[in-house]
Each structure stands twice: as C-alpha cells, then as structure tokens.
Design an enzyme around this catalytic site. Structure first.
Site, PDB file in Angstrom:
ATOM      1  CG  ASP A   7      -1.847   1.163   1.281  1.00  5.33           C
ATOM      2  OD1 ASP A   7      -2.278   1.631   0.209  1.00  5.33           O
ATOM      3  OD2 ASP A   7      -2.168   1.616   2.400  1.00  5.33           O
ATOM      4  CD  GLU A  68      -4.587   1.576  -2.591  1.00  4.24           C
ATOM      5  OE1 GLU A  68      -5.192   0.867  -1.781  1.00  4.24           O
ATOM      6  OE2 GLU A  68      -4.327   2.782  -2.416  1.00  4.24           O
ATOM      7  CG  ASP A 141      -1.010   3.228   6.074  1.00  2.00           C
ATOM      8  OD1 ASP A 141      -1.351   3.896   5.089  1.00  2.00           O
ATOM      9  OD2 ASP A 141      -0.984   3.674   7.240  1.00  2.00           O
TER      10      ASP A 141
END
Length: 187
Positions: A7, A68, A141
């Site tokens: 992430d 991501e 996160d």
C-alpha cells in the site's frame, strides 16, 4: 503462492506478505509499515521506502508483488507521493525478477469484503478473519497491504472444486463467523 502486498505512501508504506494455498486459505508471513520522516527531502524519503521494500523482498522471497493502483485524489501532493512510492515498489519488484500487478482500492475491498465501498474497519475485520489473527492489523496501511496480497492471490487462483468452492475466501470467512454467532461487519 507467496504474495507481497504494498500500500504505497510517502509517509507510511504498508507491506504485507501472505501465503495462499490452492484451497485459497491464507496465512500471515509478515506485516509492517515503512515510515519516512515528513521533513526529509523527497529523494531521501523514497530511498527509505526502497530500503524497506528491498528488505522485505530479500527476507520473505515473495513470488509476486501486488501494489495498490494510484487513483486521482483532490490533494495533488498526496497523489504525487503515492505515485512515487508506487513506482519505487514496482521498480524493485522488476529488478528482483518478480511478477507485478496493480489493483484499485475498490477491487481490493470487493475481493476482501464482498463490497467495493467498504470502510477501513470492514477491511481490517475481514483481513483478521481470513488470516485468523487475534487482533485487527494496524495501522490501516498494514491491513490494506495484506488485503492487496489476498486480493491478488484470490483473483489469480482458480476456485477449488470442493462443495464450498463457489464462495470466495471472504464470503467463507463471513459465513463461518455467522455460524459461530459473531456478527459480520455492517456495510
């Protein structure tokens, strides 16, 4: 399959490694957050993130890296930092000869919770259930990185032929929690 989920972020970069078996069950290998000081120059911050990602790749030897996909945000400086961290992650994976993939936040949420607009708590709750964790992975996160890894593994793995094979792992975890009398997170 061992998957590293990332992430990306310039201040906090979530990393999560999971092992996913053919039956789509998963186990936690590693989870963490790589932090860079907000007052450091961008190049130094990216180098900090790169060192952290490189260490995870070296120590845990993933087969694939899922990152991501950067999406437009109103805050231009935030999206720029996220895009820069994403580029570092993809480059390091390529240098290590690893397959890479990107997934949007809504793809990840749908894969994990069955709902593409799920909130952070719902994602954390389902990640904890799927990985059989005693506590929710924090910060968000870190949970997002684990969700990315699970999403990638599940989207690429064929459904098992067993009777329950039509359910996704998130749906199975949800159903099992309901059977045990635990309330599923609200949508």
């Amino acid at each position: 399959m061992r998957v590293l989920g990332i992430d990306p972020g310039l201040t906090r970069c979530g990393v999560g490694v999971v092992d996913v078996r053919r039956d789509r069950s998963a186990s936690l290998v590693h989870v963490g957050v790589i932090r860079s000081p907000v007052d450091a120059p961008v190049a130094e911050r990216l180098a900090t993130i790169a060192r952290g990602i490189r260490a995870v790749i070296t120590e845990h030897a993933p087969e694939v890296v899922a990152v991501e996909r950067v999406f437009a945000q109103q805050n231009l400086s935030t999206v720029m930092g996220t895009a820069q961290a994403s580029g570092v992650a993809l480059m390091l994976a390529a240098e290590a000869g690893l397959e890479t993939a990107t997934h949007t936040p809504s793809e990840v949420k749908a894969a994990i919770t069955g709902y593409g607009s799920a909130d952070k708590l719902q994602v954390q709750t389902m990640v904890a259930r799927v990985l059989r964790l005693d506590a929710l992975p924090k910060p968000a996160d870190a949970a997002d990185a684990l969700a990315l890894a699970l999403c990638h593994a599940w989207r690429g793995a064929p459904a098992p032929a067993s009777a329950g094979g039509a359910l996704t792992p998130a749906q199975r975890a949800w159903a099992e929690a309901e059977k045990r009398g635990r309330r599923a997170p609200a949508r």
